[in-house]
Design a protein around this motif. Structure first.
Motif, PDB file in Angstrom:
ATOM      1  N   GLY A  69      10.149   3.787   0.963  1.00 28.44           N
ATOM      2  CA  GLY A  69      10.680   4.457  -0.214  1.00 28.44           C
ATOM      3  C   GLY A  69      10.076   3.961  -1.512  1.00 28.44           C
ATOM      4  O   GLY A  69      10.546   4.304  -2.598  1.00 28.44           O
ATOM      5  N   PRO A  72       6.169   7.885  -3.126  1.00 29.59           N
ATOM      6  CA  PRO A  72       6.503   9.225  -2.616  1.00 29.59           C
ATOM      7  C   PRO A  72       5.303   9.852  -1.911  1.00 29.59           C
ATOM      8  O   PRO A  72       4.154   9.645  -2.314  1.00 29.59           O
ATOM      9  CB  PRO A  72       6.857   9.998  -3.893  1.00 29.59           C
ATOM     10  CG  PRO A  72       6.014   9.346  -4.952  1.00 29.59           C
ATOM     11  CD  PRO A  72       5.944   7.890  -4.586  1.00 29.59           C
ATOM     12  N   GLU A  77       7.828  14.797   4.230  1.00 31.23           N
ATOM     13  CA  GLU A  77       9.040  14.069   3.851  1.00 31.23           C
ATOM     14  C   GLU A  77       9.296  12.901   4.795  1.00 31.23           C
ATOM     15  O   GLU A  77       8.773  12.845   5.909  1.00 31.23           O
ATOM     16  CB  GLU A  77      10.249  15.008   3.865  1.00 31.23           C
ATOM     17  CG  GLU A  77      10.594  15.552   5.240  1.00 31.23           C
ATOM     18  CD  GLU A  77      11.870  16.393   5.236  1.00 31.23           C
ATOM     19  OE1 GLU A  77      12.608  16.354   4.225  1.00 31.23           O
ATOM     20  OE2 GLU A  77      12.134  17.071   6.248  1.00 31.23           O
ATOM     21  N   ARG A  86      14.111   9.013  -0.769  1.00 30.08           N
ATOM     22  CA  ARG A  86      13.352   9.252  -1.999  1.00 30.08           C
ATOM     23  C   ARG A  86      13.242   8.003  -2.874  1.00 30.08           C
ATOM     24  O   ARG A  86      12.604   8.034  -3.917  1.00 30.08           O
ATOM     25  CB  ARG A  86      13.995  10.391  -2.790  1.00 30.08           C
ATOM     26  CG  ARG A  86      13.986  11.722  -2.040  1.00 30.08           C
ATOM     27  CD  ARG A  86      14.392  12.872  -2.927  1.00 30.08           C
ATOM     28  NE  ARG A  86      14.296  14.133  -2.225  1.00 30.08           N
ATOM     29  CZ  ARG A  86      15.300  14.706  -1.555  1.00 30.08           C
ATOM     30  NH1 ARG A  86      16.488  14.104  -1.536  1.00 30.08           N
ATOM     31  NH2 ARG A  86      15.145  15.860  -0.940  1.00 30.08           N
ATOM     32  N   LYS A  87      13.875   6.911  -2.436  1.00 29.90           N
ATOM     33  CA  LYS A  87      13.806   5.661  -3.179  1.00 29.90           C
ATOM     34  C   LYS A  87      14.115   4.526  -2.212  1.00 29.90           C
ATOM     35  O   LYS A  87      14.609   4.762  -1.104  1.00 29.90           O
ATOM     36  CB  LYS A  87      14.784   5.662  -4.355  1.00 29.90           C
ATOM     37  CG  LYS A  87      16.238   5.789  -3.936  1.00 29.90           C
ATOM     38  CD  LYS A  87      17.152   5.807  -5.161  1.00 29.90           C
ATOM     39  CE  LYS A  87      18.620   5.910  -4.735  1.00 29.90           C
ATOM     40  NZ  LYS A  87      19.534   5.895  -5.911  1.00 29.90           N
TER      41      LYS A  87
END
Length: 451
Positions: A69, A72, A77, A86-87
């Motif tokens: 994470g 990106p 995905e 996403r983090k």
């Protein structure tokens, strides 16, 4: 007030992390983006150690950062426990090649960093830190400063700092490569023993490495990445129980098999092939360029002489040769592939063998070696042929090197273009095909130095 990490158990085989069709590009000024990863799909399960094996340029570290994470993906995905990642998450910890310890903090303070960031109460924090320090073999060094520790002990601090938060997934980016051979072996052994005894507070590990034996010693599954851009080329399951003996015949057979897989190469398209397909002349020349790593003539000669000498007598198993010459993967393969490019050696099923021309080279004196190398370069490296042709055609017998860098950058990154041209300069100088003026950044023919 926040509490400390809880030990969570997932059914063995359940999915923790999943990369779906992940690609990653880096923007290159005034030129096309450079692709580092291409359509990577990878699943990490509870109860397994996965090795990500590949050479420089395969995007191993980039993929690890995406899975953590920290970076990106450009497309695709990453899912963490079926939810988009996403983090960074507290459930994933990372150990890097560099120890990355704060020199003004003691061992205990370095290990406690992640817990302090979570606001864990002091008493609970102290117990977790003590447990992690004891687990990883640092007992008695709690108040030591990083500068007082050996490299192996510093990396143990890095491991303790990652483990103290009880992550579900531990990502390790070449964690042993900065250590000497014995220290790395001891740390690997300790880590596997703790894993086998279910003492590590993690559910799964991903280890990025370029060391084939390390991957076979530690991992349940090995993912082999190809380079430029990084793609998943092969996935192998390792059937051996821990502890593993690297001298076992089946162990050696798997190591040999991986060497063979990693030396497979897609056919290089020649100018003649492109011409037959109707490609324009300029496109044929550009597309036939390939990136070259910094391989010196001295290193190539050393490998050929070692290959030619008894008991190898012109042919060697790559793992045996790597051990004999004390070469790592990122040195061994480029050497072998450079010799193969020049038709001085061949790579075959994990072996390397000298060609007749390679044997001739080893048996020759210096002047004849230069002639053989010159012939090999002109016939097998289009960029060398292009440089020599243009130098011959120009009245000044001189040309700026920037022209060739620009040509190379049409098919590779600027860094690879510089690296490739620097390698070509060393090879061409040895063969006395041309010389290079570093101050003027230009190629020239000897005794023809006027601009």
């Amino acid at each position: 007030m926040a509490s400390g990490p809880e030990k969570k158990t997932f059914p063995s085989g359940s999915v923790l992390a999943e990369a779906r069709n992940v690609s990653r590009f880096y923007h290159k000024d005034s030129a096309a983006d450079v692709q580092v990863l291409d359509n990577i799909s990878l699943t990490l399960h509870a109860g397994e150690i996965v090795g990500l094996l590949g050479r420089s340029g395969s995007g191993k570290s980039t993929l690890l950062r995406i899975l953590a994470g920290l970076l990106p993906p450009s497309s695709g995905e990453v899912l963490w426990k079926e939810q988009p990642l996403r983090k960074p998450t507290q459930d994933i910890a990372v150990v890097f090649q560099s120890f990355a310890l704060f020199p003004w903090m003691t061992v205990e303070e370095n290990v406690a960093l992640g817990l302090d960031a979570r606001g864990v109460p002091a008493a609970e924090r102290d117990k977790l830190v003590d447990d992690a320090i004891d687990l990883i073999g640092l007992g008695g060094y709690e108040n030591a400063w990083p500068k007082e520790l050996s490299g192996g002990m510093q990396q143990r601090v890095g491991l303790a700092r990652a483990l103290v938060v009880h992550p579900d997934l531990l990502l390790m980016d070449e964690p042993f490569s900065a250590l000497d051979v014995l220290t790395a072996e001891n740390l690997r052994t300790d880590l596997i023993e703790l894993w086998s005894e279910e003492k590590l507070p993690v559910q799964s590990m991903l280890i990025v490495t370029h060391n084939i034996e390390e991957a076979v010693l530690m991992c349940d599954r090995i993912v082999i990445a190809s380079s430029n851009p990084g793609r998943i080329a092969h996935v192998l399951h390792v059937p051996f129980v821990h502890p593993r003996n690297r001298e076992d015949a089946e162990f050696r057979q798997l190591v040999d098999h991986i060497y063979a897989l990693m030396t497979q190469r897609a056919p290089i398209v020649s100018e003649a092939d492109l011409a037959r397909r109707g490609a324009p002349q300029g496109a044929a020349l550009t597309r036939s360029f390939r990136a070259l790593v910094p391989v010196s003539i001295t290193m190539m000669i050393g490998m050929m002489e070692a290959l030619a000498a008894p008991p190898l007598n012109g042919r060697a198993d790559l793992p045996v040769l790597a051990e004999k010459l004390q070469l790592e993967l990122d040195d061994l393969f480029p050497l072998g592939e450079s010799l193969e490019l020049l038709r001085l050696a061949e790579l075959e099923d994990g072996d390397i063998l000298l060609t007749n021309e390679g044997v001739h080279f080893v048996l020759s004196d210096l002047d004849e070696r230069k002639a053989i190398m010159g012939h090999a370069l002109l016939h097998n490296v289009p960029l060398v042929r292009m440089i020599c042709t243009l130098l011959d055609e120009r009245p000044t017998h001189s040309i700026k090197a920037e022209r060739f860098r620009s040509e190379l950058e049409d098919s590779m990154s600027a860094d690879y273009a510089r690296q490739t041209l620097q390698t070509i300069i060393g090879w061409g100088r040895f063969a006395e095909l041309f010389d290079y003026d570093e101050e003027g950044d230009r190629f020239f023919l000897e005794d023809e130095t006027s601009e």
